[in-house]
Design an enzyme around this catalytic site. Structure first.
Site, short mmCIF file in Angstrom:
data_model
loop_
_atom_site.label_atom_id
_atom_site.label_comp_id
_atom_site.label_asym_id
_atom_site.label_seq_id
_atom_site.Cartn_x
_atom_site.Cartn_y
_atom_site.Cartn_z
N GLY A 82 0.82 -1.22 0.00
CA GLY A 82 0.00 0.00 0.00
C GLY A 82 0.85 1.25 0.00
N ARG A 146 1.22 -5.91 -4.95
CA ARG A 146 1.28 -6.79 -3.79
C ARG A 146 1.68 -8.22 -4.14
NH1 ARG A 146 -0.50 -4.54 0.84
NH2 ARG A 146 -2.03 -2.86 0.74
N ASP A 177 4.83 -7.62 5.04
CA ASP A 177 4.80 -8.68 4.03
C ASP A 177 5.89 -8.48 2.98
OD1 ASP A 177 2.67 -10.09 5.13
OD2 ASP A 177 1.19 -8.82 4.16
N LYS A 203 8.19 0.56 5.41
CA LYS A 203 7.06 1.41 4.99
C LYS A 203 5.75 0.84 5.49
CE LYS A 203 4.43 -0.05 2.48
NZ LYS A 203 3.49 -0.77 1.62
N THR A 204 4.87 1.61 5.95
CA THR A 204 3.44 1.31 6.09
C THR A 204 2.79 2.36 6.96
OG1 THR A 204 1.68 -0.20 6.73
CG2 THR A 204 3.67 -0.38 8.03
N ASP A 206 0.28 1.86 8.54
CA ASP A 206 -0.35 1.16 9.66
C ASP A 206 0.43 1.27 10.97
OD1 ASP A 206 -2.08 0.43 7.71
OD2 ASP A 206 -1.73 -1.73 7.83
#
Ligand code: FBP
Length: 555
Positions: A82, A146, A177, A203-204, A206
């Site tokens: 993402g 992804r 992931d 990275k994320t 979240d």
């Protein structure tokens, strides 16, 4: 004037990311220092699965004569998973370091994520290209995807692509992931004598790629600031009109870090934290009851309005839903093709009632059909349920309304309830990176090249001491295998990077827990406003409340 470029965009092109003092010495004057061997994972299967890359030494960089190789470097980079604000700056930092080290060095950008690597779909990144993306959000420079890299066939394809271009290293910019992909690829290359190093970058939005070495994943700062601005605007609207309860779902696939940070920034009347729901074993009914209590309480004080914040991962943490989702995952992993061939909804539910336990089928049956269908949507390539597509905010608004009607019929509630639902997710993933993310990402990219130049593989680029000023930040690298454990994915046990969930005994949650009753009963809304890019440092460079509270806890 170019009408296609906003003033902020063109101004941001010229922003010079601030970098830690140690990285300002110049590439020839930065030295790698090895620390202790990393033996993180408690699961002995990780050591067995990664014999070449498990237990490598931690690395930090300091000012001093570089002993790195001066060989020509051809580096491939991908953005994976993402979008998160700052990805372009990781590439810019990597590009600048590569070209500072040697004018013949090359940076190839593989398009569309990991599949760009297997399909040899790339562009050569030049200064002109990079300059059009400095300090901008999104991943549109080279796109993202992804695809999971896990088969021998894929690894061979990547090795062949690398050989064709004379590549010396690959940088994978991704979340848990994608960095798992990086670790698996690094191990395969090391085991098959493919002379290509693999480096990851955290990275994320979240915020769940977090541990002792990764203090924050990039993008979290900007995304939470963007959502907090929007929540604050809604709060002010609610406080003006005084007629709606707003149910706001926030992105963050599993962990509730985003919801928690936004709650600390804005003080909603209710904020659910998935990790707490799981710990207390709170059922869906009880989650709805807790919202109803708040609505009834505020109505009694004449306030028929409020704001409820819901983390998108909540659904997977409610015990009966968790069990149901796990059974659905296993069923779809084993018999997904068979299920996909069924045409009518009756056939599908009939099939499920034969596969699911009685308890899970009962839970499934009482859900609204929309939610049932959303729970059955395709998993992503990593086996994750696509929680961004499950309308938990609507489910909770509906349950709340139903319960309030019942209370009204019993004469226990006399207020008015009208709800609005919102989902903030994609709005925050491609925003112009805050100064923090712009600076952090640039340093991560620069450090990724230092790791390459010093011969490391299977490492994640790290920047530590993030709660201090940029000058004091510390660049280094951590073996990715240190962060891995075994998890059930797609019906099998797989090595993956452990997701960091909200710690209920951590300072950010504790602070929230101490204040939530006050925020529920009264109107203590806090309005953070828009991200500021220019102006006094305390306004433009402030990081998250989460980082500030974690810093306080370490004192
Ligand atoms: P990453 O883990 O790849 O950073 O992505 C996280 C995320 O933004 C989640 O918050 C969200 O649930 C998911 O991506 C949405 O995925 P998609 O972009 O495939 O719709």
């Amino acid at each position: 004037m170019d009408n296609n470029i906003s003033i902020l965009q063109s101004t941001r092109y010229t922003y010079q990311p601030k970098v830690p003092a140690m990285l300002r010495a110049g590439i020839g004057n930065i030295q790698a220092v090895e620390g202790n061997a990393s033996t993180g994972s408690a699961d002995s299967r990780i050591k067995k699965l990664f014999p070449k890359t498990y237990g490598m030494k931690e690395v930090s960089f300091k000012e001093g004569k570089s002993t790195a190789s001066g060989k020509k470097q051809v580096v491939g980079v991908i953005l994976s998973g993402g979008q998160a604000p700052g990805g372009h700056n990781v590439i810019a930092g990597l590009y600048d370091a590569i070209h500072e080290a040697g004018k013949d060095n090359v940076l190839l950008g593989f398009k569309g994520g990991p599949s760009g690597l297997t399909d040899d779909n790339y562009i050569t990144l030049t200064g002109d290209i990079i300059d059009q993306y400095r300090n901008t959000g999104g991943f549109d420079m080279i796109g993202s995807g992804r695809t999971k890299l896990e088969t021998e066939e894929q690894f061979k394809k990547v090795a062949a692509v690398a050989e064709k271009h004379g590549m010396t290293a690959i940088v994978i910019i991704g979340g848990d992931d994608s960095n798992t992909n990086a670790a698996v690829l690094a191990e395969y290359f090391a085991d098959h004598d493919v002379p290509v190093q693999v480096i990851g970058c955290p990275k994320t939005i979240d915020g769940d790629l977090k541990n002792d070495e990764i203090e924050a994943s990039f993008g979290f700062d900007t995304a939470t600031k963007t959502y907090s601005e929007l929540i604050g605007n809604i709060m002010r609207d609610a406080n003006s009109a005084k007629k709606y309860w707003h149910f706001i779902k926030l992105m963050g696939r599993s962990a509730s870090h985003i919801a928690l940070e936004c709650a600390l920034q804005t003080h909603p009347n209710v904020c659910l934290i998935s990790e707490e729901v799981e710990k207390n074993g709170t059922s869906l009914e009880s989650v709805a009851d807790s919202i109803v209590d708040s609505v009834v309480h505020r109505a009694a004080m004449g306030m028929n309005f409020g704001v409820v914040v819901v983390p998108e991962g909540l659904i997977e943490f409610i015990p009966e839903m968790k069990k149901l989702i796990a059974e659905l995952n296993d069923t779809l992993a084993a018999k997904g093709d068979q299920f996909a061939e069924l045409e009518s909804w009756e056939e599908k539910t009939g099939f499920l009632s034969a596969e699911l336990s009685e308890e899970s089928m009962n839970v499934f049956s009482i859900l609204p059909v929309d939610i049932q269908q959303q729970l059955l949507m395709d998993r992503d390539p990593h086996g994750n349920v696509q929680v961004s597509r499950i309308e938990t905010e609507k489910l909770l608004a509906t349950l709340t309304e139903t319960k309030l009607k019942a209370l009204k019929a019993e004469g226990k509630y006399t207020g008015k309830f009208s709800s609005m639902t919102h989902f903030f997710g994609y709005e925050g993933r491609a925003a112009f990176p805050s100064n923090f993310d712009a600076d952090y990402c640039y340093s991560l990219g620069y450090t990724a090249f230092l790791l390459i130049q010093n011969g490391y593989t299977g490492y994640m680029s790290t920047i530590r001491a993030l709660d201090q000023g940029v000058d004091a930040w510390q660049a280094g690298g951590m073996p990715i295998t240190k962060m891995m454990n075994m998890e059930r994915r797609g019906g099998q046990d797989k090595p993956v990077i452990k997701k960091a969930l909200v710690e209920l005994d951590g300072k950010p949650f504790q602070y929230f827990a101490e204040h939530r009753e006050e925020w529920a009963a009264d109107t203590c809304f806090r309005y953070p406003g828009a991200i500021q890019y220019y102006g006094p440092s305390e306004l433009c460079d402030a990081t998250t409340i989460t980082l500030a509270l974690e810093k306080e806890a370490r004192k």
